[in-house]
Each structure stands twice: as C-alpha cells, then as structure tokens.
Design an enzyme around this catalytic site. Structure first.
Site, PDB file in Angstrom:
ATOM      1  N   ASN A   1      55.575 -13.457  47.680  1.00 22.25           N
ATOM      2  CA  ASN A   1      54.699 -13.234  48.829  1.00 22.25           C
ATOM      3  C   ASN A   1      53.706 -14.371  48.973  1.00 22.25           C
ATOM      4  OD1 ASN A   1      51.626 -12.369  48.669  1.00 22.25           O
ATOM      5  ND2 ASN A   1      52.592 -11.759  46.741  1.00 22.25           N
TER       6      ASN A   1
ATOM      7  N   ILE B   1      50.885 -13.884  51.389  1.00 20.95           N
ATOM      8  CA  ILE B   1      50.053 -13.231  52.403  1.00 20.95           C
ATOM      9  C   ILE B   1      48.832 -14.112  52.704  1.00 20.95           C
ATOM     10  CG2 ILE B   1      48.741 -11.127  52.997  1.00 20.95           C
ATOM     11  CD1 ILE B   1      51.735 -10.540  52.523  1.00 20.95           C
ATOM     12  N   GLY B   2      48.304 -14.744  51.662  1.00 18.66           N
ATOM     13  CA  GLY B   2      47.161 -15.644  51.873  1.00 18.66           C
ATOM     14  C   GLY B   2      45.845 -14.896  52.004  1.00 18.66           C
ATOM     15  N   LEU B   3      45.789 -13.748  51.330  1.00 17.55           N
ATOM     16  CA  LEU B   3      44.529 -12.997  51.227  1.00 17.55           C
ATOM     17  C   LEU B   3      43.917 -12.581  52.567  1.00 17.55           C
ATOM     18  CD1 LEU B   3      42.942 -14.782  48.127  1.00 17.55           C
ATOM     19  CD2 LEU B   3      44.163 -12.623  48.195  1.00 17.55           C
TER      20      LEU B   3
ATOM     21  N   CYS C   1      44.825 -16.253  42.592  1.00 11.00           N
ATOM     22  CA  CYS C   1      45.769 -16.140  43.704  1.00 11.00           C
ATOM     23  C   CYS C   1      46.468 -17.476  43.947  1.00 11.00           C
ATOM     24  CB  CYS C   1      45.083 -15.705  44.988  1.00 11.00           C
ATOM     25  SG  CYS C   1      46.283 -15.558  46.335  1.00 11.00           S
TER      26      CYS C   1
ATOM     27  N   ASN D   1      48.494 -12.069  37.467  1.00  9.61           N
ATOM     28  CA  ASN D   1      48.749 -12.210  38.890  1.00  9.61           C
ATOM     29  C   ASN D   1      50.160 -12.783  39.032  1.00  9.61           C
ATOM     30  OD1 ASN D   1      48.360 -12.525  41.718  1.00  9.61           O
ATOM     31  ND2 ASN D   1      46.170 -12.824  41.357  1.00  9.61           N
TER      32      ASN D   1
ATOM     33  N   THR E   1      54.208  -4.317  42.821  1.00  9.64           N
ATOM     34  CA  THR E   1      55.378  -4.423  43.703  1.00  9.64           C
ATOM     35  C   THR E   1      56.188  -3.132  43.791  1.00  9.64           C
ATOM     36  OG1 THR E   1      55.452  -6.774  43.189  1.00  9.64           O
ATOM     37  CG2 THR E   1      57.458  -5.821  44.092  1.00  9.64           C
TER      38      THR E   1
HETATM   39  C1  LIG Z   1      52.095  -8.423  48.636  1.00 13.85           C
HETATM   40  C2  LIG Z   1      51.178  -8.673  47.469  1.00 13.85           C
HETATM   41  C3  LIG Z   1      49.818  -8.897  47.718  1.00 13.85           C
HETATM   42  C4  LIG Z   1      48.939  -9.144  46.658  1.00 13.85           C
HETATM   43  N1  LIG Z   1      47.610  -9.337  46.916  1.00 13.85           N
HETATM   44  C5  LIG Z   1      46.736  -9.514  45.876  1.00 13.85           C
HETATM   45  C6  LIG Z   1      45.328  -9.662  46.106  1.00 13.85           C
HETATM   46  O1  LIG Z   1      44.835  -9.581  47.243  1.00 13.85           O
HETATM   47  N2  LIG Z   1      44.523  -9.882  45.027  1.00 13.85           N
HETATM   48  C7  LIG Z   1      45.011  -9.942  43.743  1.00 13.85           C
HETATM   49  O2  LIG Z   1      44.242 -10.136  42.788  1.00 13.85           O
HETATM   50  N3  LIG Z   1      46.343  -9.766  43.488  1.00 13.85           N
HETATM   51  C8  LIG Z   1      47.202  -9.559  44.526  1.00 13.85           C
HETATM   52  N4  LIG Z   1      48.544  -9.383  44.260  1.00 13.85           N
HETATM   53  C9  LIG Z   1      49.027  -9.426  42.856  1.00 13.85           C
HETATM   54  C10 LIG Z   1      49.221  -8.021  42.269  1.00 13.85           C
HETATM   55  O3  LIG Z   1      48.005  -7.311  42.246  1.00 13.85           O
HETATM   56  C11 LIG Z   1      49.796  -8.100  40.826  1.00 13.85           C
HETATM   57  O4  LIG Z   1      48.901  -8.836  40.005  1.00 13.85           O
HETATM   58  C12 LIG Z   1      51.153  -8.782  40.758  1.00 13.85           C
HETATM   59  O5  LIG Z   1      51.930  -8.459  41.883  1.00 13.85           O
HETATM   60  C13 LIG Z   1      51.918  -8.442  39.482  1.00 13.85           C
HETATM   61  O6  LIG Z   1      52.211  -7.058  39.388  1.00 13.85           O
HETATM   62  P1  LIG Z   1      53.630  -6.420  39.881  1.00 13.85           P
HETATM   63  O7  LIG Z   1      54.712  -7.259  39.271  1.00 13.85           O
HETATM   64  O8  LIG Z   1      53.607  -4.998  39.413  1.00 13.85           O
HETATM   65  O9  LIG Z   1      53.631  -6.541  41.369  1.00 13.85           O
HETATM   66  C14 LIG Z   1      49.440  -9.149  45.323  1.00 13.85           C
HETATM   67  C15 LIG Z   1      50.816  -8.907  45.089  1.00 13.85           C
HETATM   68  C16 LIG Z   1      51.670  -8.661  46.134  1.00 13.85           C
HETATM   69  C17 LIG Z   1      53.127  -8.400  45.833  1.00 13.85           C
END
Ligand SMILES: Cc1cc2nc3c(=O)[nH]c(=O)nc-3n(C[C@H](O)[C@H](O)[C@H](O)COP(=O)(O)O)c2cc1C
Length: 316
Positions: free
Chosen positions: A81, A83-85, A142, A204, A278
């Site tokens: 992803n 998204i770019g916050l 990020c 992350n 995810t």
């Molecule tokens: C679509 C998407 C958006 C995310 N947005 C953020 C965010 O705004 N801030 C952040 O600290 N991590 C963000 N993450 C990272 C997740 O919080 C997490 O650290 C990372 O996806 C690993 O966990 P997972 O494998 O269970 O997804 C995002 C992940 C995804 C997939």
C-alpha cells in the site's frame, strides 16, 4: 508493567488483561493503525467493545490528501500500500470521528505523524488531555511519504529527537512505532526508551514495489509502497524478539497476524500485546477470533494469565 493497577477479571477463564503503561486493555489484541479506519467502518461488523484497543489511522496537524491512486495492490502473501497517510487532520478527527469512538468501552490510541520533529511534538501536544484518547502511537516508520516517516525511524539521531520532543508535549502514554528498515532494531528500541517512550510497537510495513509486466509500468502511482501481511510475519517475529530483549518497557508486536498462532508467537517472543493489520481486510472478525484462540491456548496450557506467556521463549 504499567502504572495503573489491573482490575479484577470479568470471567473465571484465563486472565486476558494487559496494561500498557496505563492503557488498561481487556485482552492483548488491538487493531493496527490504518487497517481499521476510525472504527466506524467496522462497527456494524465487529463489537468494538471486545477489542483490546483500537489504533486509528495516522493523524497529522492538518488534513492530508494522501497519494494518487492506484495506491493498493495485492502481492503473494500480503499487500503493498501507498496510501500516503491520508487523514482529516487533528480538527477533523476530534470533531468527526472521536465522538463516535467515545461511545465504546475500548481504549482509543491515536497514531500520529509529522513532517518534522516539531510537527510530531505539536500534534502530540494538541492531543494531550483530549477526552477519549488513551494513548498516542508515534509513527516514525511510514515508508510512503517523502519527508518524515521512515526517515525518522531509520536515523538514530532523528529517532531520539522526535521521541524526546514529543515526550515533552504530552502526558499521554507514548507508544513509539519502529521501522523494520534498520539492521539493529534493538538499538532503535533502546533509543526510543531512553528518550521517553512508554511502550514500543513494531513492525511497520517494508518498502516494496509491484510492476505490471504488460505495461511495464509500476502498479502503484507512488511507484513504491509498504508490504504488509503474512509475508512479513517471520521477519517481524525476529525483530520483536530482538527489540523485547533490548528494553524494559512493554512491546506491541505486529506483522502478518492471520490467526492466534502468529499472535502467540509474538507474545512468547516478548510482546505484551499484539496488533492485527492487513488480515482485517479479508476477515473483519479476525481480531475476535485471535482473542478466542489465545484464550483457548491459555486453557490448554493451564496458564492463568496471558501475562505469564510474555517472553516465555524456551532457549536451550
Ligand atoms: C492500508 C494500510 C494503511 C496503513 N496505515 C498506517 C498508518 O497510518 N500509520 C501506521 O503507523 N501504520 C500504518 N500501517 C501499518 C500497519 O499498522 C502495520 O504496522 C503493518 O501493516 C504490519 O501489520 P500487518 O502485517 O498485520 O498488516 C498501514 C498498513 C496498511 C496495510
């Protein structure tokens, strides 16, 4: 662990409660930032009161549009992803989203970010004392924004500066979210702890990309994005283990949890709590299944409390 005393358990089953530096959670499983929106999106599908905690999508001082689309693509074993916050900013979040979340009995943790150490500190200061917010998670990791994010989390000096400046502006429990994009994660965990983090969370997503071989163009408009999901779990596990060994403060483990098995592995490796990211997209009920799975494991292993399991890794 934690400042506040833990209340009596609600049932006769194993004690699932954890306390992260004053954030009292009824179980150790939280929703990871960016994968659970601002709660409202999931409320028709999941009883939010049953979550350990809910971490909202990253918030900055001002609203942000995020990156151009396409900004999400499936990969084998995960998701990339960029998204770019995108977010509604401090005012948008506190006016539009927080009132809804306040109706629930679930600790709300706000994930924050900025483009400079001062901006991180300023947004943290704005949240200090805001009712309905139980903690802040500082995203220094990020991979999808050009300035800020990962740059802070991969530079020891900048990590120290962001954490120290943010710490000075808030009394809220501070969770520092580390970047996996470093060689010695323990060093970054220690820097966060030394500069005032109450808790650390990791990992992350990893910088990654996808190419459309027909057009020979990158799939994501941003070209690169962050890989998350099952593919990253074994790497996350190793990093959580190293980070937990390096610090005294509690650790939240995440990366590729799709069942209680990965969650339990993080806890055994040293995590006090875990976050599911995810997997929420494929199964909105996954967090509650992970909670039940952990509980069943504690019963099977005759453990009274999930806290006994933290860091119980057997090394001969
Ligand atoms: C679509 C998407 C958006 C995310 N947005 C953020 C965010 O705004 N801030 C952040 O600290 N991590 C963000 N993450 C990272 C997740 O919080 C997490 O650290 C990372 O996806 C690993 O966990 P997972 O494998 O269970 O997804 C995002 C992940 C995804 C997939």
């Amino acid at each position: 662990m934690g400042k506040r005393k833990i209340d009596a358990p609600a049932t006769n089953g194993p004690d699932m409660r954890v306390n992260l530096a004053g954030i009292a959670m009824k179980n150790p499983v939280m929703a990871a930032s960016g994968t659970f929106g601002y709660g409202k999106e999931y409320a028709p599908l999941v009883d939010l009161n049953k979550l350990g905690a809910l971490v909202v999508k990253g918030i900055s001082l001002r609203p942000e549009r995020g990156n151009e689309t396409p900004r999400i693509v499936e990969a084998a074993g995960g998701l990339i992803n960029a998204i770019g916050l995108q977010n509604p900013g401090f005012d948008g979040f506190t006016k539009k989203h927080l009132p809804f979340l306040k109706k629930y009995k679930v600790p709300v943790i706000v994930n924050i970010w900025g483009r400079s150490a001062e901006e991180y500190a300023e947004v943290a200061g704005r949240f200090d004392g805001v009712r309905g917010v139980q903690g802040l998670e500082v995203n220094i990791s990020c991979p999808n924004i050009k300035r800020g994010g990962i740059a802070f989390g991969t530079d020891p000096r900048l990590t120290a500066e962001v954490v120290a400046k943010t710490r000075r502006k808030t009394k809220l429990p501070l969770i520092v979210k580390l970047s996996p994009n470093v060689t010695r994660i323990g060093e970054f965990a220690r820097i966060a702890e030394a500069n005032g983090a109450d808790v650390i969370s990791l990992i992350n997503s990893f910088p990654a990309m996808a190419i459309d071989i027909e057009t020979r163009a990158p799939v994501l408009a941003n070209v690169t994005g962050g890989l998350s999901g099952p593919a990253i779990h074994p790497i996350a596990l190793k990093m959580v283990w190293e980070a937990a060994a390096a610090v005294e403060i509690p650790v939240v483990g995440m990366g590729g949890i799709t069942s209680e098995k990965e969650a339990l592995a993080f806890i055994i490796a040293g995590a006090a709590a875990v976050a599911v990211g995810t997997a929420n997209f494929t199964d909105p009920g996954i967090i509650l299944k992970v909670v039940k799975g952990i509980e069943a494991y504690l019963v099977r292993c005759k453990l009274k409390s999930v806290r006994e399991l933290t860091g119980s890794l057997q090394l001969s």
